[in-house]
Design a protein around this motif. Structure first.
Motif, mmCIF file in Angstrom:
data_model
loop_
_atom_site.group_PDB
_atom_site.id
_atom_site.type_symbol
_atom_site.label_atom_id
_atom_site.label_comp_id
_atom_site.label_asym_id
_atom_site.label_seq_id
_atom_site.Cartn_x
_atom_site.Cartn_y
_atom_site.Cartn_z
ATOM 1 N N PRO A 108 7.366 10.668 18.754
ATOM 2 C CA PRO A 108 8.357 9.835 19.587
ATOM 3 C C PRO A 108 8.020 9.444 20.906
ATOM 4 N N ARG A 109 8.542 8.273 21.652
ATOM 5 C CA ARG A 109 7.897 7.564 22.647
ATOM 6 C C ARG A 109 6.873 6.960 22.156
ATOM 7 N N ILE A 110 5.744 7.037 20.966
ATOM 8 C CA ILE A 110 5.112 6.806 20.197
ATOM 9 C C ILE A 110 5.125 5.398 18.899
ATOM 10 N N GLY A 111 5.499 5.790 18.706
ATOM 11 C CA GLY A 111 5.269 4.866 17.398
ATOM 12 C C GLY A 111 6.107 5.394 15.840
ATOM 13 N N THR A 112 5.988 4.211 14.875
ATOM 14 C CA THR A 112 6.506 4.789 13.896
ATOM 15 C C THR A 112 5.455 3.941 13.442
ATOM 16 N N CYS A 113 4.760 4.967 11.719
ATOM 17 C CA CYS A 113 4.437 4.228 10.630
ATOM 18 C C CYS A 113 4.651 4.657 9.247
ATOM 19 N N VAL A 114 4.758 3.667 8.656
ATOM 20 C CA VAL A 114 5.233 3.464 7.113
ATOM 21 C C VAL A 114 4.259 2.571 6.481
ATOM 22 N N GLN A 115 3.775 4.097 5.336
ATOM 23 C CA GLN A 115 2.662 3.042 4.436
ATOM 24 C C GLN A 115 3.088 3.083 2.372
ATOM 25 N N ALA A 116 2.844 2.290 2.722
ATOM 26 C CA ALA A 116 3.621 2.722 1.090
ATOM 27 C C ALA A 116 2.340 1.912 -0.211
ATOM 28 N N GLY A 117 1.965 2.698 -1.481
ATOM 29 C CA GLY A 117 0.727 2.366 -1.949
ATOM 30 C C GLY A 117 1.380 2.120 -3.620
ATOM 31 N N PHE A 118 1.229 1.309 -4.591
ATOM 32 C CA PHE A 118 1.455 0.877 -5.598
ATOM 33 C C PHE A 118 0.466 0.362 -6.458
ATOM 34 N N PRO A 119 0.535 0.825 -7.788
ATOM 35 C CA PRO A 119 -0.242 0.286 -8.644
ATOM 36 C C PRO A 119 0.048 -1.262 -8.852
ATOM 37 N N ARG A 120 -1.249 -1.706 -8.441
ATOM 38 C CA ARG A 120 -0.363 -3.261 -8.666
ATOM 39 C C ARG A 120 0.194 -3.172 -9.378
ATOM 40 N N ASP A 121 -0.995 -3.241 -10.934
ATOM 41 C CA ASP A 121 -0.794 -3.898 -11.862
ATOM 42 C C ASP A 121 0.984 -2.871 -13.024
ATOM 43 N N HIS A 122 1.021 -2.281 -12.058
ATOM 44 C CA HIS A 122 2.868 -1.235 -12.878
ATOM 45 C C HIS A 122 3.781 -2.567 -13.333
ATOM 46 N N LEU A 134 3.798 -5.200 16.762
ATOM 47 C CA LEU A 134 4.027 -4.328 14.913
ATOM 48 C C LEU A 134 3.233 -5.188 14.578
ATOM 49 N N GLN A 135 2.365 -4.229 13.825
ATOM 50 C CA GLN A 135 1.466 -4.357 12.644
ATOM 51 C C GLN A 135 1.933 -4.648 11.236
ATOM 52 N N ILE A 136 1.620 -5.712 10.495
ATOM 53 C CA ILE A 136 1.466 -5.354 9.524
ATOM 54 C C ILE A 136 0.649 -6.047 8.568
ATOM 55 N N CYS A 137 0.361 -4.857 7.866
ATOM 56 C CA CYS A 137 -1.277 -4.666 7.296
ATOM 57 C C CYS A 137 -0.775 -4.571 5.392
ATOM 58 N N ILE A 138 -1.030 -5.825 4.607
ATOM 59 C CA ILE A 138 -1.284 -5.520 3.497
ATOM 60 C C ILE A 138 -2.633 -5.551 2.913
ATOM 61 N N ARG A 139 -3.158 -4.545 1.854
ATOM 62 C CA ARG A 139 -4.340 -4.679 1.192
ATOM 63 C C ARG A 139 -4.494 -4.440 -0.382
ATOM 64 N N GLU A 140 -4.449 -6.097 -0.663
ATOM 65 C CA GLU A 140 -4.444 -5.650 -2.679
ATOM 66 C C GLU A 140 -6.087 -5.570 -3.559
ATOM 67 N N ASP A 141 -5.841 -5.013 -3.951
ATOM 68 C CA ASP A 141 -7.505 -5.082 -4.945
ATOM 69 C C ASP A 141 -7.215 -5.085 -6.531
ATOM 70 N N LEU A 142 -7.767 -6.426 -6.982
ATOM 71 C CA LEU A 142 -7.032 -5.682 -8.674
ATOM 72 C C LEU A 142 -8.339 -4.682 -9.223
ATOM 73 N N LYS A 143 -9.659 -5.050 -8.583
ATOM 74 C CA LYS A 143 -10.664 -4.323 -9.412
ATOM 75 C C LYS A 143 -9.808 -2.137 -8.800
ATOM 76 N N SER A 144 -9.300 -1.592 -8.058
ATOM 77 C CA SER A 144 -9.274 -0.607 -8.378
ATOM 78 C C SER A 144 -7.976 -0.710 -8.386
ATOM 79 N N ASN A 145 -6.571 -1.844 -8.598
ATOM 80 C CA ASN A 145 -5.526 -1.096 -9.478
ATOM 81 C C ASN A 145 -4.427 -0.768 -8.054
ATOM 82 N N ILE A 146 -5.186 -1.502 -7.291
ATOM 83 C CA ILE A 146 -3.860 -1.467 -5.847
ATOM 84 C C ILE A 146 -3.313 -2.461 -4.808
ATOM 85 N N LEU A 147 -1.725 -2.178 -4.297
ATOM 86 C CA LEU A 147 -1.170 -3.131 -3.388
ATOM 87 C C LEU A 147 -0.749 -1.980 -2.732
ATOM 88 N N GLU A 148 -0.867 -2.310 -1.208
ATOM 89 C CA GLU A 148 -0.922 -1.336 -0.477
ATOM 90 C C GLU A 148 -0.556 -2.179 1.174
#
Lengths: 117, 190
Positions: B92-106, B23-37
Protein backbone atom coordinates in the motif's frame (compact mmCIF):
# COMPACT_ATOMS: atom_id res chain seq x y z
CA UNK A 1 -23.41 -28.95 -55.62
CA UNK A 2 -20.07 -29.95 -54.17
CA UNK A 3 -19.67 -30.18 -50.42
CA UNK A 4 -17.24 -27.26 -50.39
CA UNK A 5 -19.72 -25.07 -52.28
CA UNK A 6 -22.53 -26.07 -49.96
CA UNK A 7 -20.44 -25.15 -46.91
CA UNK A 8 -19.21 -21.88 -48.44
CA UNK A 9 -22.77 -20.86 -49.19
CA UNK A 10 -24.38 -21.93 -45.94
CA UNK A 11 -21.75 -20.35 -43.69
CA UNK A 12 -21.39 -17.30 -45.95
CA UNK A 13 -17.68 -17.93 -46.16
CA UNK A 14 -15.14 -15.75 -47.85
CA UNK A 15 -11.94 -17.45 -48.96
CA UNK A 16 -8.91 -15.29 -48.20
CA UNK A 17 -6.22 -17.54 -49.62
CA UNK A 18 -5.96 -18.49 -53.29
CA UNK A 19 -8.52 -20.98 -54.72
CA UNK A 20 -5.69 -23.51 -55.18
CA UNK A 21 -5.52 -23.95 -51.41
CA UNK A 22 -9.01 -25.50 -51.48
CA UNK A 23 -7.69 -28.85 -52.60
CA UNK A 24 -8.43 -31.10 -49.66
CA UNK A 25 -11.67 -32.97 -49.19
CA UNK A 26 -13.77 -31.95 -46.19
CA UNK A 27 -14.46 -34.98 -44.01
CA UNK A 28 -15.97 -33.40 -40.94
CA UNK A 29 -15.52 -30.44 -38.66
CA UNK A 30 -14.14 -29.49 -35.26
CA UNK A 31 -14.66 -26.34 -33.25
CA UNK A 32 -12.17 -25.17 -30.64
CA UNK A 33 -10.10 -22.23 -29.49
CA UNK A 34 -7.66 -23.97 -27.21
CA UNK A 35 -4.85 -24.89 -29.58
CA UNK A 36 -3.61 -27.85 -27.53
CA UNK A 37 -7.12 -29.31 -27.48
CA UNK A 38 -7.47 -28.89 -31.23
CA UNK A 39 -4.07 -30.46 -31.77
CA UNK A 40 -5.20 -33.47 -29.74
CA UNK A 41 -8.71 -33.93 -31.10
CA UNK A 42 -9.11 -32.59 -34.62
CA UNK A 43 -9.07 -35.27 -37.33
CA UNK A 44 -7.30 -35.01 -40.70
CA UNK A 45 -9.69 -33.52 -43.26
CA UNK A 46 -11.76 -31.71 -40.64
CA UNK A 47 -12.76 -28.13 -41.18
CA UNK A 48 -11.58 -26.25 -38.09
CA UNK A 49 -13.85 -23.54 -36.70
CA UNK A 50 -12.10 -21.03 -34.42
CA UNK A 51 -11.99 -17.42 -33.31
CA UNK A 52 -8.19 -17.33 -33.58
CA UNK A 53 -6.55 -15.50 -36.44
CA UNK A 54 -2.85 -15.54 -35.64
CA UNK A 55 0.01 -17.46 -37.21
CA UNK A 56 -0.16 -20.36 -34.82
CA UNK A 57 -3.47 -21.40 -36.33
CA UNK A 58 -1.59 -22.20 -39.52
CA UNK A 59 1.03 -24.14 -37.57
CA UNK A 60 -1.64 -26.31 -35.91
CA UNK A 61 -3.45 -26.76 -39.25
CA UNK A 62 -0.31 -27.95 -40.96
CA UNK A 63 0.45 -30.43 -38.21
CA UNK A 64 -3.08 -31.85 -38.18
CA UNK A 65 -3.86 -31.81 -41.93
CA UNK A 66 -7.19 -30.06 -41.57
CA UNK A 67 -9.00 -29.27 -44.81
CA UNK A 68 -9.39 -25.61 -43.90
CA UNK A 69 -9.84 -23.05 -41.16
CA UNK A 70 -13.03 -21.06 -40.61
CA UNK A 71 -12.30 -17.87 -38.64
CA UNK A 72 -15.54 -16.70 -37.07
CA UNK A 73 -16.98 -13.42 -35.83
CA UNK A 74 -16.03 -11.32 -38.86
CA UNK A 75 -12.39 -11.29 -37.84
CA UNK A 76 -9.60 -11.09 -40.35
CA UNK A 77 -6.10 -12.54 -40.01
CA UNK A 78 -3.12 -10.25 -40.48
CA UNK A 79 -0.96 -10.25 -43.59
CA UNK A 80 1.74 -12.38 -42.03
CA UNK A 81 -0.75 -15.15 -41.16
CA UNK A 82 -2.16 -15.07 -44.69
CA UNK A 83 1.31 -15.38 -46.18
CA UNK A 84 2.16 -18.47 -44.14
CA UNK A 85 -1.26 -20.00 -44.90
CA UNK A 86 -0.68 -19.48 -48.61
CA UNK A 87 2.78 -21.00 -48.37
CA UNK A 88 1.53 -24.01 -46.43
CA UNK A 89 -1.56 -24.27 -48.69
CA UNK A 90 -4.03 -24.01 -45.81
CA UNK A 91 -7.30 -22.37 -46.90
CA UNK A 92 -8.33 -19.56 -44.54
CA UNK A 93 -12.00 -18.65 -44.64
CA UNK A 94 -13.85 -15.96 -42.72
CA UNK A 95 -17.48 -15.68 -41.72
CA UNK A 96 -19.64 -13.19 -39.89
CA UNK A 97 -21.22 -16.06 -37.94
CA UNK A 98 -19.89 -16.91 -34.49
CA UNK A 99 -18.47 -20.29 -33.42
CA UNK A 100 -21.86 -21.62 -32.32
CA UNK A 101 -23.71 -20.55 -35.45
CA UNK A 102 -21.00 -21.76 -37.82
CA UNK A 103 -20.72 -25.12 -36.05
CA UNK A 104 -24.50 -25.52 -36.05
CA UNK A 105 -24.66 -25.02 -39.80
CA UNK A 106 -21.83 -27.48 -40.34
CA UNK A 107 -23.51 -30.04 -38.11
CA UNK A 108 -26.65 -29.75 -40.19
CA UNK A 109 -24.78 -30.08 -43.48
CA UNK A 110 -22.93 -33.17 -42.31
CA UNK A 111 -26.08 -34.81 -40.91
CA UNK A 112 -27.82 -34.39 -44.27
CA UNK A 113 -24.72 -35.39 -46.16
CA UNK A 114 -24.32 -38.69 -44.33
CA UNK A 115 -28.01 -39.49 -44.90
CA UNK A 116 -27.60 -38.96 -48.65
CA UNK A 117 -24.72 -41.40 -48.78
CA UNK B 1 -8.17 -11.70 -24.47
CA UNK B 2 -6.66 -12.40 -27.80
CA UNK B 3 -3.03 -11.75 -27.11
CA UNK B 4 -0.63 -10.82 -24.33
CA UNK B 5 -0.46 -7.15 -25.30
CA UNK B 6 -4.14 -6.89 -24.29
CA UNK B 7 -3.30 -8.32 -20.86
CA UNK B 8 -0.48 -5.78 -20.58
CA UNK B 9 -2.85 -3.00 -21.53
CA UNK B 10 -5.36 -4.19 -18.94
CA UNK B 11 -2.71 -4.34 -16.20
CA UNK B 12 -1.44 -0.89 -17.14
CA UNK B 13 -4.93 0.57 -16.99
CA UNK B 14 -5.24 -0.91 -13.49
CA UNK B 15 -2.05 0.98 -12.65
CA UNK B 16 -3.43 4.19 -14.13
CA UNK B 17 -6.62 3.75 -12.13
CA UNK B 18 -4.45 3.31 -9.04
CA UNK B 19 -2.99 6.76 -9.61
CA UNK B 20 0.39 5.63 -10.85
CA UNK B 21 2.82 8.26 -12.18
CA UNK B 22 5.67 5.91 -13.09
CA UNK B 23 4.97 2.75 -15.02
CA UNK B 24 7.45 0.11 -16.06
CA UNK B 25 6.75 -2.61 -18.59
CA UNK B 26 9.48 -5.18 -18.99
CA UNK B 27 9.31 -8.08 -21.41
CA UNK B 28 11.94 -10.77 -21.67
CA UNK B 29 12.00 -13.44 -24.32
CA UNK B 30 14.62 -16.11 -24.65
CA UNK B 31 14.23 -18.90 -27.16
CA UNK B 32 17.06 -20.97 -25.75
CA UNK B 33 15.64 -21.11 -22.24
CA UNK B 34 12.12 -21.16 -23.74
CA UNK B 35 10.74 -18.28 -21.74
CA UNK B 36 8.52 -15.31 -22.34
CA UNK B 37 7.95 -13.25 -19.23
CA UNK B 38 6.69 -9.80 -18.49
CA UNK B 39 6.50 -7.51 -15.51
CA UNK B 40 4.28 -4.50 -15.01
CA UNK B 41 5.44 -2.36 -12.11
CA UNK B 42 3.77 0.82 -10.90
CA UNK B 43 3.95 3.34 -8.08
CA UNK B 44 0.19 3.49 -7.63
CA UNK B 45 -1.60 3.25 -4.33
CA UNK B 46 -1.11 -0.50 -4.08
CA UNK B 47 -3.32 -3.27 -2.80
CA UNK B 48 -3.87 -4.21 0.83
CA UNK B 49 -2.48 -7.58 1.82
CA UNK B 50 -5.97 -8.87 2.51
CA UNK B 51 -7.16 -7.82 -0.95
CA UNK B 52 -4.34 -9.51 -2.88
CA UNK B 53 -6.06 -12.87 -2.74
CA UNK B 54 -9.28 -11.23 -3.80
CA UNK B 55 -8.00 -9.66 -7.04
CA UNK B 56 -7.50 -13.19 -8.29
CA UNK B 57 -11.16 -13.89 -7.67
CA UNK B 58 -13.26 -13.00 -10.71
CA UNK B 59 -16.12 -11.96 -8.48
CA UNK B 60 -14.07 -9.26 -6.83
CA UNK B 61 -13.82 -5.75 -8.22
CA UNK B 62 -13.31 -2.28 -6.82
CA UNK B 63 -15.44 -0.80 -9.57
CA UNK B 64 -18.73 0.18 -8.07
CA UNK B 65 -20.91 -0.44 -11.08
CA UNK B 66 -19.34 -3.72 -12.13
CA UNK B 67 -20.11 -6.97 -10.43
CA UNK B 68 -17.09 -8.84 -11.69
CA UNK B 69 -13.56 -7.81 -12.60
CA UNK B 70 -11.94 -10.41 -14.77
CA UNK B 71 -8.68 -8.84 -15.88
CA UNK B 72 -6.20 -10.37 -13.47
CA UNK B 73 -7.97 -13.71 -13.11
CA UNK B 74 -7.98 -14.10 -16.90
CA UNK B 75 -4.24 -13.48 -16.99
CA UNK B 76 -3.66 -15.96 -14.17
CA UNK B 77 -5.69 -18.53 -16.04
CA UNK B 78 -3.79 -17.86 -19.28
CA UNK B 79 -0.51 -18.40 -17.42
CA UNK B 80 -1.62 -21.53 -15.59
CA UNK B 81 -3.01 -23.11 -18.74
CA UNK B 82 0.55 -23.17 -20.04
CA UNK B 83 2.13 -24.22 -16.76
CA UNK B 84 3.73 -20.82 -16.25
CA UNK B 85 4.36 -18.63 -13.24
CA UNK B 86 2.13 -15.82 -12.03
CA UNK B 87 3.00 -13.47 -9.18
CA UNK B 88 1.51 -10.34 -7.77
CA UNK B 89 3.26 -8.25 -5.13
CA UNK B 90 1.96 -5.05 -3.70
CA UNK B 91 2.60 -2.61 -0.90
CA UNK B 92 0.00 0.00 0.00
CA UNK B 93 1.19 3.51 -0.99
CA UNK B 94 4.32 2.08 -2.64
CA UNK B 95 3.00 0.28 -5.70
CA UNK B 96 2.18 -3.00 -7.36
CA UNK B 97 4.19 -5.46 -9.41
CA UNK B 98 2.58 -8.14 -11.53
CA UNK B 99 4.74 -10.79 -13.12
CA UNK B 100 3.78 -13.47 -15.61
CA UNK B 101 6.09 -16.08 -17.13
CA UNK B 102 5.22 -18.51 -19.89
CA UNK B 103 7.00 -21.44 -21.53
CA UNK B 104 7.49 -19.61 -24.82
CA UNK B 105 6.82 -22.56 -27.10
CA UNK B 106 3.61 -23.70 -25.38
CA UNK B 107 0.79 -24.12 -27.89
CA UNK B 108 -1.71 -22.29 -25.69
CA UNK B 109 0.47 -19.29 -25.03
CA UNK B 110 -1.18 -16.39 -26.82
CA UNK B 111 1.04 -14.40 -29.16
CA UNK B 112 2.56 -11.22 -27.74
CA UNK B 113 0.48 -9.12 -30.11
CA UNK B 114 0.62 -5.42 -30.83
CA UNK B 115 2.88 -3.84 -28.20
CA UNK B 116 3.17 -0.63 -30.21
CA UNK B 117 -0.58 -0.12 -30.03
CA UNK B 118 -0.52 -0.81 -26.29
CA UNK B 119 2.21 1.77 -25.66
CA UNK B 120 0.48 4.38 -27.83
CA UNK B 121 -2.87 3.79 -26.05
CA UNK B 122 -1.14 4.23 -22.70
CA UNK B 123 0.53 7.47 -23.74
CA UNK B 124 -2.79 8.77 -25.07
CA UNK B 125 -4.68 7.78 -21.92
CA UNK B 126 -1.89 8.34 -19.43
CA UNK B 127 -1.74 12.11 -19.24
CA UNK B 128 1.35 12.99 -17.22
CA UNK B 129 2.33 9.44 -16.43
CA UNK B 130 5.92 8.50 -17.24
CA UNK B 131 6.49 5.11 -18.76
CA UNK B 132 9.49 2.90 -19.36
CA UNK B 133 9.31 0.06 -21.86
CA UNK B 134 12.07 -2.47 -21.77
CA UNK B 135 12.04 -5.43 -24.14
CA UNK B 136 14.71 -8.10 -24.26
CA UNK B 137 14.77 -10.71 -27.01
CA UNK B 138 17.53 -13.32 -26.96
CA UNK B 139 19.61 -10.83 -24.93
CA UNK B 140 19.18 -8.04 -27.44
CA UNK B 141 17.64 -5.01 -25.81
CA UNK B 142 15.17 -2.31 -26.69
CA UNK B 143 14.50 0.52 -24.31
CA UNK B 144 12.02 3.36 -24.53
CA UNK B 145 11.20 6.01 -21.97
CA UNK B 146 8.62 8.76 -22.21
CA UNK B 147 10.74 10.91 -19.92
CA UNK B 148 13.67 10.86 -22.34
CA UNK B 149 11.43 11.43 -25.33
CA UNK B 150 9.79 14.40 -23.62
CA UNK B 151 13.23 15.92 -22.96
CA UNK B 152 14.14 15.79 -26.63
CA UNK B 153 10.71 17.14 -27.62
CA UNK B 154 11.63 20.39 -25.84
CA UNK B 155 8.17 21.34 -24.69
CA UNK B 156 6.08 19.88 -27.50
CA UNK B 157 3.45 17.61 -25.97
CA UNK B 158 4.02 13.88 -26.41
CA UNK B 159 0.30 13.59 -27.16
CA UNK B 160 0.59 15.73 -30.31
CA UNK B 161 -0.66 13.77 -33.30
CA UNK B 162 2.55 14.23 -35.26
CA UNK B 163 4.61 12.89 -32.35
CA UNK B 164 2.31 9.90 -31.90
CA UNK B 165 2.41 9.08 -35.60
CA UNK B 166 6.21 9.19 -35.57
CA UNK B 167 6.34 7.18 -32.33
CA UNK B 168 4.06 4.50 -33.69
CA UNK B 169 6.26 4.01 -36.71
CA UNK B 170 9.44 4.09 -34.63
CA UNK B 171 8.21 1.58 -32.04
CA UNK B 172 6.79 -0.91 -34.51
CA UNK B 173 10.00 -0.82 -36.53
CA UNK B 174 12.23 -1.28 -33.47
CA UNK B 175 10.14 -4.00 -31.85
CA UNK B 176 9.85 -5.89 -35.11
CA UNK B 177 13.58 -5.68 -35.68
CA UNK B 178 14.26 -6.82 -32.11
CA UNK B 179 12.04 -9.88 -32.38
CA UNK B 180 13.27 -10.95 -35.76
CA UNK B 181 14.55 -14.32 -34.64
CA UNK B 182 14.62 -17.50 -36.58
CA UNK B 183 11.47 -19.32 -35.62
CA UNK B 184 11.41 -23.02 -36.29
CA UNK B 185 9.08 -23.83 -39.15
CA UNK B 186 6.06 -25.06 -37.22
CA UNK B 187 7.02 -23.99 -33.75
CA UNK B 188 5.36 -21.34 -31.69
CA UNK B 189 5.60 -17.92 -33.18
CA UNK B 190 4.67 -14.45 -32.09
Amino acid sequence: MSLWNKIMESLELKLLTSPETLKRQVRGAYCGDLLSDVLAHVAPGDLWVTIHRHRNVVAVSTLTNVSGVVITGDRYPDRETLEVAEREAIPLLVTKLNNFQASGKLYQIFSEYSQEM
Amino acid sequence: MEDLSQHLLDLSFNSLAAGCTDLQICIREDLKSNILEFIVRDNGHGIDQEDIEKVLDPFFTTKENARVGLGISLLKEAVERCGGIFKIDSLPRIGTCVQAGFPRDHMDRAPLGDMTGTIISLITAGGDMEMVYHHEFNRKQFYFSTEELKLSLEGISIQTTAVLVWLEEYLSKEIKALRRGKDEKFGRAG
